[in-house]
Design an enzyme around this catalytic site. Structure first.
Site, PDB file in Angstrom:
ATOM      1  N   ASP A  12      30.798  38.933  35.380  1.00  0.00           N
ATOM      2  CA  ASP A  12      29.562  39.430  35.993  1.00  0.00           C
ATOM      3  C   ASP A  12      29.881  39.975  37.386  1.00  0.00           C
ATOM      4  O   ASP A  12      30.468  39.411  38.144  1.00  0.00           O
ATOM      5  CB  ASP A  12      28.544  38.325  36.033  1.00  0.00           C
ATOM      6  CG  ASP A  12      28.448  37.299  35.019  1.00  0.00           C
ATOM      7  OD1 ASP A  12      29.093  37.500  33.824  1.00  0.00           O
ATOM      8  OD2 ASP A  12      27.714  36.378  35.185  1.00  0.00           O
ATOM      9  N   PHE A  60      30.119  30.096  40.416  1.00  0.00           N
ATOM     10  CA  PHE A  60      29.604  30.929  39.347  1.00  0.00           C
ATOM     11  C   PHE A  60      28.635  32.232  40.043  1.00  0.00           C
ATOM     12  O   PHE A  60      28.594  32.249  41.118  1.00  0.00           O
ATOM     13  CB  PHE A  60      28.971  30.031  38.531  1.00  0.00           C
ATOM     14  CG  PHE A  60      29.606  29.560  37.438  1.00  0.00           C
ATOM     15  CD1 PHE A  60      31.230  29.500  37.503  1.00  0.00           C
ATOM     16  CD2 PHE A  60      29.273  28.933  36.421  1.00  0.00           C
ATOM     17  CE1 PHE A  60      31.847  28.845  36.648  1.00  0.00           C
ATOM     18  CE2 PHE A  60      29.802  28.524  35.025  1.00  0.00           C
ATOM     19  CZ  PHE A  60      31.173  28.416  35.349  1.00  0.00           C
ATOM     20  N   SER A  61      28.172  32.699  39.216  1.00  0.00           N
ATOM     21  CA  SER A  61      27.210  34.115  39.508  1.00  0.00           C
ATOM     22  C   SER A  61      26.165  33.853  40.468  1.00  0.00           C
ATOM     23  O   SER A  61      25.783  32.655  40.579  1.00  0.00           O
ATOM     24  CB  SER A  61      26.746  34.709  38.431  1.00  0.00           C
ATOM     25  OG  SER A  61      27.872  35.403  37.531  1.00  0.00           O
ATOM     26  N   ASP A  98      22.985  30.870  38.409  1.00  0.00           N
ATOM     27  CA  ASP A  98      22.890  32.306  38.741  1.00  0.00           C
ATOM     28  C   ASP A  98      21.828  32.781  39.601  1.00  0.00           C
ATOM     29  O   ASP A  98      20.847  33.331  39.107  1.00  0.00           O
ATOM     30  CB  ASP A  98      22.780  33.196  37.138  1.00  0.00           C
ATOM     31  CG  ASP A  98      23.928  32.769  36.516  1.00  0.00           C
ATOM     32  OD1 ASP A  98      25.161  32.188  37.140  1.00  0.00           O
ATOM     33  OD2 ASP A  98      23.884  33.022  35.299  1.00  0.00           O
TER      34      ASP A  98
HETATM   35  C1  FRU Z   1      27.371  35.011  32.358  1.00  0.00           C
HETATM   36  C2  FRU Z   1      27.993  33.612  33.026  1.00  0.00           C
HETATM   37  C3  FRU Z   1      27.182  33.175  34.180  1.00  0.00           C
HETATM   38  C4  FRU Z   1      28.019  32.323  34.797  1.00  0.00           C
HETATM   39  C5  FRU Z   1      29.310  33.210  34.876  1.00  0.00           C
HETATM   40  C6  FRU Z   1      30.475  32.281  34.657  1.00  0.00           C
HETATM   41  O1  FRU Z   1      28.394  35.970  31.668  1.00  0.00           O
HETATM   42  O2  FRU Z   1      28.142  32.884  32.045  1.00  0.00           O
HETATM   43  O3  FRU Z   1      25.800  32.615  33.480  1.00  0.00           O
HETATM   44  O4  FRU Z   1      27.743  31.992  36.238  1.00  0.00           O
HETATM   45  O5  FRU Z   1      29.241  33.937  33.741  1.00  0.00           O
HETATM   46  O6  FRU Z   1      31.709  32.852  35.141  1.00  0.00           O
END
Ligand code: FRU
Length: 479
Positions: free
Chosen positions: A28, A87-88, A153
């Site tokens: 992402d 993560f994102s 996220d």
């Molecule tokens: C989306 C996701 C997000 C998460 C990230 C982990 O592609 O699954 O929800 O934060 O990728 O790499």
């Protein structure tokens, strides 16, 4: 044990003008923003292999959204609140400081990758290059009690002097939903409640990843990536979807009243898009130019994944349009063609070029043809991608010889047809009728494609083709 970053072993599939990591895995886009004269983008990044792993935040900046300079890795996991991954998340600029808000991913020690906790964290930078994690992280420690462990996220924005975060989550009935938080200082956050909810797994998904809520052309729009929506004949054919809801965000209630979900891109390789507002007021979106279930043949070469071209969003006629940002024109080099073509039997458009932009225009009312096909072919292996248009149905079908499943773009009734295709070594981004529909694909040929056009009846096209700039992956910006 010290790990060494993975190195590229072969650049055959490396893209010429899309953002990639120097090597390793990316997914992402994150933290898309503008800070002290530069656009910044970050991405989910695993520098030690070409597979997904403990997520870092890779980082690049650009003066023009097109020429990107790779910067040092911005976030490295391993602290107590993000021990197994950063993560994102997203970015916001305040008082000369660039803030990142991201999800900490942490596994319980039972060896079960499906057993984890997620929290939200803050990091900041004054120079836009070096980032410090806030010493009182996490800033949002736990999900609400009626949530599952899926809680990630964060997308941050400012409204009426307050900060808000929208978070992707899942309730205990296993439906996706959006949570809203509020703060006056980015450090202490108040939970305001769930503001939108999936109606059913089949229609709207069991978990909403990567939400992004913004105001555009008089509407509030939520772009998000729901997991689990059931496939329909021509839509929702990937494992997970990225799409949008249009509605109205009531900050007081609080509630996001919205209409139906619409898919944002029809290709095999598009996910987890994020937007930003440019200094001149454009809403620009970048997505991941891959998808979880897609094969990624570049992995054996020491890398995987790229980001799409930046796309300007426009909401009009009850529809969200995506157009390559105007700056994309700066990639144009030699004009290879600019002419009227009369096509029937197979006609070559361009040959032996890995970076090109193809523009085709035609008048659908002035032909008796039933269909035409733009075909990309590896001249030696004959691997191919076909983009076929059916005039009666106003439907594009994309077929790849390396995949058994086609993809479809249904257009609204139209008289004029416009097709704009960005070809880059191993990617295609196709914009149909001024961004009414897009198809984003990776494709893997051993040789530069032969690109041709065929129709069943004589068909007149206007055609412009540009050779596009091939950049190094690490563009040097002169200060
Ligand atoms: C989306 C996701 C997000 C998460 C990230 C982990 O592609 O699954 O929800 O934060 O990728 O790499």
């Amino acid at each position: 044990m010290t790990q060494n970053p993975i190195q590229l072993t072969n650049s055959r599939y490396r893209l010429g003008y899309h953002l990639m990591a120097p090597a390793g895995w990316i997914n992402d886009p994150n933290g898309f923003c503008y800070f002290k004269g530069y656009y910044h983008i970050f991405y989910q990044y695993h520098p030690y292999s070409a597979e997904w792993g403990p997520m870092h935040w890779g980082h690049a900046r650009s003066k023009d959204l097109i020429h990107w300079q790779t910067l040092p890795t911005a976030l490295i996991p391993g602290d107590s609140e993000d021990k197994d991954g950063c993560f994102s998340g997203s970015a916001i600029v305040k008082d000369d400081t660039l803030y990142l808000i991201y999800t900490g991913n942490n596994y319980y020690d039972d060896g079960d990758p499906d057993h984890y906790w997620q929290n939200q964290n803050l990091a900041y930078s004054q120079d836009g290059i070096h980032f410090t994690k806030y010493d009182k992280n996490p800033i949002i420690a736990t999900p609400p009690t009626d949530n599952t462990q899926n809680f990630r996220d964060p997308k941050v924005w400012e409204h009426d002097g307050h900060y808000y975060v929208a978070l992707g989550s899942q309730d205990q009935a296993k439906l996706g939903r959006l949570l809203l938080y509020k703060s006056d200082n980015l450090k202490q956050w108040q939970y305001l409640g769930p503001i939108a909810h999936s109606q059913s797994v089949e229609q709207e998904g069991y978990m909403w990843e990567c939400p992004d809520l913004f105001h555009l052309n008089g509407q509030d729009i939520l772009v998000t990536s729901p997991q689990g929506i059931a496939a329909q004949e021509h839509q929702y054919l990937n494992l997970h979807q990225t799409g949008y809801f249009v509605g109205e965000l009531d900050y007081q209630a609080p509630k996001f009243k919205r209409g139906d979900f619409h898919e944002l891109d029809q290709g095999h390789d598009f996910y987890a898009a994020q937007t930003m507002l440019t200094p001149d007021g454009r809403r620009v979106l970048i997505g991941w130019l891959n998808m979880w279930e897609s094969e990624m043949p570049e992995q054996v070469d020491g890398w995987a994944g790229a980001l799409t071209l930046p796309r300007e969003l426009i909401y009009q006629n009850n529809h969200l349009y995506q157009m390559p940002v105007a700056e994309t024109k700066s990639l144009r080099q030699q004009k290879l063609r600019d002419e009227q073509l009369m096509v029937q039997s197979e006609t070559e458009l361009v040959n032996n070029q890995s970076q090109v932009e193809i523009n085709l225009q035609l008048d659908s009312t002035k032909t008796t043809a039933q269909h035409f096909v733009v075909q990309f072919t590896d001249p030696q292996t004959h691997a191919n991608v076909q983009l076929e248009y059916d005039f009666a149905q106003q439907l594009f079908t994309l077929k790849r010889s390396d995949r058994s499943d086609a993809r479809f773009a249904q257009l609204r009734p139209n008289e004029k047809l416009q097709v704009q295709i960005f070809v880059d070594t191993s990617s295609l981004e196709i914009f149909l009728n001024q961004g009414e529909s897009t198809i984003t694909e990776r494709y893997y040929f051993d040789h530069a494609p032969q690109i041709s056009l065929t129709s069943d009846q004589a068909l007149a096209f206007n055609c412009q083709i540009y050779q596009l700039e091939k950049q190094s992956n690490n563009y040097q910006i002169n200060e």
